[in-house]
Structures are given as structure tokens and as C-alpha cells.
Write a protein that holds these residues in place. Sequence first.
Motif, PDB file in Angstrom:
ATOM      1  N   GLN A  74      35.495  34.788  43.966  1.00 55.47           N
ATOM      2  CA  GLN A  74      35.076  33.579  43.260  1.00 55.47           C
ATOM      3  C   GLN A  74      34.739  33.871  41.805  1.00 55.47           C
ATOM      4  O   GLN A  74      35.010  33.060  40.923  1.00 55.47           O
ATOM      5  CB  GLN A  74      33.839  32.982  43.964  1.00 55.47           C
ATOM      6  N   ILE A  75      34.170  35.029  41.531  1.00 58.64           N
ATOM      7  CA  ILE A  75      33.814  35.372  40.157  1.00 58.64           C
ATOM      8  C   ILE A  75      35.081  35.573  39.323  1.00 58.64           C
ATOM      9  O   ILE A  75      35.119  35.253  38.130  1.00 58.64           O
ATOM     10  CB  ILE A  75      32.922  36.642  40.117  1.00 58.64           C
ATOM     11  N   ASP A 117      37.734  43.494  42.968  1.00 64.12           N
ATOM     12  CA  ASP A 117      36.730  44.210  43.727  1.00 64.12           C
ATOM     13  C   ASP A 117      36.368  45.547  43.110  1.00 64.12           C
ATOM     14  O   ASP A 117      35.351  46.137  43.452  1.00 64.12           O
ATOM     15  CB  ASP A 117      37.220  44.436  45.149  1.00 64.12           C
ATOM     16  N   LEU A 118      37.219  46.053  42.229  1.00 62.23           N
ATOM     17  CA  LEU A 118      36.912  47.353  41.641  1.00 62.23           C
ATOM     18  C   LEU A 118      35.660  47.298  40.795  1.00 62.23           C
ATOM     19  O   LEU A 118      34.890  48.242  40.728  1.00 62.23           O
ATOM     20  CB  LEU A 118      38.104  47.836  40.795  1.00 62.23           C
ATOM     21  N   ASN A 156      32.259  38.292  47.074  1.00 62.22           N
ATOM     22  CA  ASN A 156      33.009  38.516  48.303  1.00 62.22           C
ATOM     23  C   ASN A 156      34.458  38.083  48.130  1.00 62.22           C
ATOM     24  O   ASN A 156      34.756  37.152  47.380  1.00 62.22           O
ATOM     25  CB  ASN A 156      32.382  37.748  49.466  1.00 62.22           C
ATOM     26  N   LYS A 157      35.340  38.738  48.882  1.00 61.98           N
ATOM     27  CA  LYS A 157      36.759  38.422  48.776  1.00 61.98           C
ATOM     28  C   LYS A 157      37.056  37.038  49.335  1.00 61.98           C
ATOM     29  O   LYS A 157      36.460  36.618  50.319  1.00 61.98           O
ATOM     30  CB  LYS A 157      37.580  39.463  49.536  1.00 61.98           C
ATOM     31  N   HIS A 205      42.331  41.622  58.738  1.00 59.95           N
ATOM     32  CA  HIS A 205      42.185  40.367  58.009  1.00 59.95           C
ATOM     33  C   HIS A 205      43.522  39.755  57.599  1.00 59.95           C
ATOM     34  O   HIS A 205      43.547  38.810  56.815  1.00 59.95           O
ATOM     35  CB  HIS A 205      41.321  40.582  56.760  1.00 59.95           C
ATOM     36  N   ALA A 206      44.619  40.282  58.116  1.00 66.12           N
ATOM     37  CA  ALA A 206      45.941  39.756  57.750  1.00 66.12           C
ATOM     38  C   ALA A 206      46.421  38.802  58.842  1.00 66.12           C
ATOM     39  O   ALA A 206      46.507  39.180  60.010  1.00 66.12           O
ATOM     40  CB  ALA A 206      46.940  40.897  57.570  1.00 66.12           C
TER      41      ALA A 206
END
Length: 670
Positions: free
Chosen positions: A96-97, A440-441, A540-541, A606-607
Motif C-alpha cells: 500500500q505504501i 519489500d526491500l 504488508n504485501k 500464496h500463488a
Amino acid sequence: MLSLGHDHWFIRKVVFWRAAASIAWSVLLLPASTAIFVLLSRFSVLHPIEWITGSLNFLCGSYVIFSIVLLCLVVLIIGFFILEFYTVVPSIPCTQIALIGKVLHPQQFIHSLVHAVMGMLVSWCAAVMIGGRYQFLTTPCIAEESAVASSMCLNEYHLFFLLAGAFMGYSYSLLYVVGNMNYVSFPNIQQNKYLRFKGTLPLVIKHSAVQALYSVRNYCITYFFLGYIPRAWICTTMNLQKDRALHSLDTLTGLLDFSLLYHLWISGTFLLVTWYMTWLLFRIYTTEVYCFPVQSSFSEDAHQCLPKVLSSKQPLILKYLALQDFALLSQNSPSRRQEVFSLSQPGGHPHNWSALSGECLTILNDLTQKLIAYQEAVSSNGRIKPQSVGSDKRPSSSGSSATSLIEEPTSWQTPRVSMGPKTPGSVFLRSSVASPFTPDLGSPFGSPAMKRLTGTLDPSSPWHGSVQSPHVMRRGPKLWTSSLGAESPLNGSPQSGPVPVPSPVAGAQKPSIVSLWIQNRQEQVKNVLAKRVLIMYLFNKLPEASSQALFAESQAHIWALEGLSHLVAASYTEDRFGVVQTTLPDILGTMLTLQEAVDKHFKLPHASSKPARTLSSLVDTSYKTLRFALRASLKTAIYRITTTFGEHLNAVQVSVEHRKKLQQFLEYKE
């Protein structure tokens, strides 16, 4: 954006002219759409004859002609921004960021500002063409105690229209970036431009009407709470008074005006239809098939031939159109296929086939590398330890020894896969192994494994070499490592044992006390922030975002698979010199290795294994299902080859693992 390739020959000679043609057609369609808008805005059930004659007379007036000139200027500016912001690779934020950062980007701010101004200009033209109480910004005040006008007052209806245009323009710009409307997708079925426009035009009108309806609702709510601010500012700036004899439009009484809401909705629909038609025509013209010559008799035109164009990195639109032409060539053009299979004179070398097949194999190998790196990061589950400074060097091995999958990267490199013959880097500059995980890095809550994508496994780690899951390391010697020289999997020799792991260099430097203290403080801050719900929501992803970003370029891979498989199948009867047979082991090995990597990706936790149902919409969301299309195209390509050659493939030198997979395809068990 296109600014990186303005001086490229293809941009100058093809893309610019196609964009100009799409904008020209948008301008030519303006009088017709304006006439329909005038008829609908002056609609009258009780007086139909007067409505039609009055509208036709008004269309010949100076107000309409001047408005059409301004609308032409608006279409030119909108077309310019579409040309500048389009892309063939969608930008998919993984958190979201990242999405918020995409919306607040300076380029997006300019895009939103310009569209808000253009929306206000279109609304002004609409208000002028509707006439009546919407035509002017100022009107004579209605005196409360006398029948004469004492001074000039603000016409809030006109201001209401102008602000509504700005609101709709900004809403369009916001949806443009959030919905990836700058992404230009290529149609699966090739049609004439007129048929494509005719088939999509009803959807454009429907989508514009529905979106305008929602925009009117949102704008009325916003004006109800904040409408007094621009009204007071305009009155103060222009020294105007507020007419107290009329209801203010920031009240329920003022907003519950059916005529006002109807005219506002018609104006919003007219604005969106004009812009969406410009956007649609640009997509139709840009994705039109371009036929590249396979070879040229003149050396000055060699850079425009398909083998040379296919190996270019920028602009991406050129790369994609070349791959599209390559796929269509392999299916529908026997004469051009003969040029691909031909030998050079003098010399007798298959330069055309070598260049085309080599570039396609490079594209497919690049995707395999990214998939393996993603699986490595996910399966590690955060157990990779930080590597010391002195362990960056590894002893070189002989040409016949096995090499590790993840090579030692520098600060700017990403993990690469060593599979069979060495291939050059990714053909796309915007591709990288870690690209889907970039958001995410930098996340304070990202997994250490995800952040170590650009690092190296520590051989001394207790996890290194251990079996984390039976699905991860079951086929380790085949998928995760490769041999060089005579023991290459593509040469048919299987690997005899596990891969030796080089020991770390002695005398590795230990981290200092200060660095350990800073690292501990960072972990403490992360743990504290991780307990905040809002922070976790931002970092979060997003669901399946990483998988979608990983396959964002899969349209190019689909074309490469289709082109290679069709050419290999056609070579069974058309290849007189046998040029395809020399690279058939490499092609089969690359496809089978990619299929194994794709299958492992779909087995990740998660796929999703099936694409979600999508409703028919004007905004293209096909990039969300590219991974499923790639999986189907990959299996179809392998079946196309095995069905054509049949048992003859048993004579092709491939590894034992690939031999088993080929046998399953030959027996139709896959």
C-alpha cells in the motif's frame, strides 16, 4: 515514459505518426460528439420540434464553434500526455505504501494538475453550450426589496460546473494511475482498426456514463461539506456578492435539483467519452501490427531488420512489436519463414535463425532466473544469515565442475542462473530479479530472506544444503544447479552427485560492536512498529502482487514461445538445410526448465492456481492473468513440438530428467 527514446528511428517514423493519426481522428470525431451533447443537454419531451430546431440552430452559432476549437486544444494536450505516459510493461505496486508513493509521484502530480485544468475547461465549454443559468460566472443580483438589480452577484451554478470539471479531471487522472490505464496491451485476435473501434465504442459510452454518475455523487458530497470555501474565495477575489434570493448549492435544497444533476451528469459523460475515445484510438493505433523485414539487401537498412530489432533493449514498444511480428511470422507467413531458415551467402551460416532463436532463448532464460530467485527467497523463510565482508570471494572451479545457482553479485547485480550455455543479461532494462519485491526491500518488516535477494547464501549457515521442504530440493541438482562443458544438461549428461559448496575464505572480518549495536536497535524499532496496525497495513504485501509483478513482462515470453514452437514445428517440412535441428536440444531444455520453474511457482503457498473471474470492462486488467496465459502457452508450445516430431525426439540429446518430461508429453500425460 517515452522521453528516453525520442531520437530513436522507430519512435520518429512510426510511433509519433501513429499517435498523430489517433489524435487527428479524435479531433475529427469532436463535432459529432458535441452535436449529440447539445441535443441531449437541451432535451425536451413536451416540445420535441422546438427542441430539435433550436438545437440545430444553436449548433451553427459562435458559442459552439468556439467551444469546439477549445475542445480540440484539450484533445491535443490529453493525447500528448497519453503518448508520454504509456508503457507496455505494467507497474504493479506490491504494498500500500508503494501505491501511495505512485500516486504522490511528482510526474503524477503534474498529470493530475493538467487533467484537472483540462476538465475545468471542458466543463466551461459544456456550461456555455447548455446556456441558460449556467452560461456566465456573474449575474445581476435580485434585490430583496426592489425589482431593480443593484450590483453583480456570483452565479453559483456556473462555479458549480467549473469545479465539477476539475473534480472529474482529477478523478480520471487518479483512476488512470491506480488502474494502470497507461498500460498498453496487445490484442490476442488481430482485427482492423475500424472494427476494433466500432466494437469498443459502446463499452466506452457505458463506462463513461457509469463513471460520470459516480463522480457526480462524490462531487456533490464533497461540495456539500467544502463548497463554501471556493465560493467565498471567488466572491472575495472578484468583489462579488452572494445572491441571497437563491438557494446555496452546498445545502440539500440546492443540490436536490434534478435539472442541475442531469446537466452535470451529461457534461461529465461528454468529458469522459471525449478522453476515453482519445485513449482508445491511441491504443488501437499503437498496437497495430508492424511488419519488420527479416533481411535486407542494403546495409543501411540492416538496423530495421527483425533479427537486429529483436535484440534491441529500448524502446520497449519496438521490442514488443518485433516479438509480435515474430509470432505472427511463424504462424502465417511461409515465405518469411523461408527467410528465417535460409543460409547466408557467402559462408552458408544460419545468421537469421541463430539471432532470432538466441534472443528468444535469452528472454525465456531470464524469466527462469527470476522464478528460481523468487522460489529461493520464499522457501528460505528468513533463515539466511548475513554474510561477512571477507566471504565475497570464491575460488574458481574448472570448466567441467558444477557451479552454484546464485552467483556472487556485486552491489548492482542481481542473482543470475547458470543454465546450459551462458546467455547475456535480460533483454529488458526494466527487468530485474528483485523487481517484484522492491517495495519489500525497504520495508522495516520485510523478511530477511527477501532483503537478501541481492546477497549470497552463507555456506556456513545451518540451513545451507539442508532440506527445507521436499518440494524445494527434490530436483535440486537439475533445476537449481547446472554444469558447464561436457556435463551440461543440454548435452545429455546428467549430474553425478551433489554440488560441492566452496568454503568461505579464511580470515573473514567480523562485524564491529558498533554495527551490531546499530543492527540490534534497528530490530527493536522494527518490532515496536510491527505492532502498529496502520504501519502493518501500509507495508504488508498486497494479495498476489508479487506474483503479478514477477510475470509483468510475460506477454513477450508468450510471443517468444509461440514463435519458437511454430518455427520448430514448421521446420519439420520446410527447413531444407536443417538449421533448426542444431538448436533443438537447447530449445527443448529451455522450455522444460521453464515449465518446471513455473509449476513450482504455482505450488507456492500464496500463488493462486486459477485466474479470478473478471467482468467485461473498458480498463484492461489482463496483466493480472498473464501468468496463467504463460503457463498455458508454455504447455501448448511443448505439445506443438512433440506432436510434430513424435518419436524422433528420442534422438535429441537432452538430460535424463528432461527425457522423462518429454516422454510424458509424447504420451499426452501432462
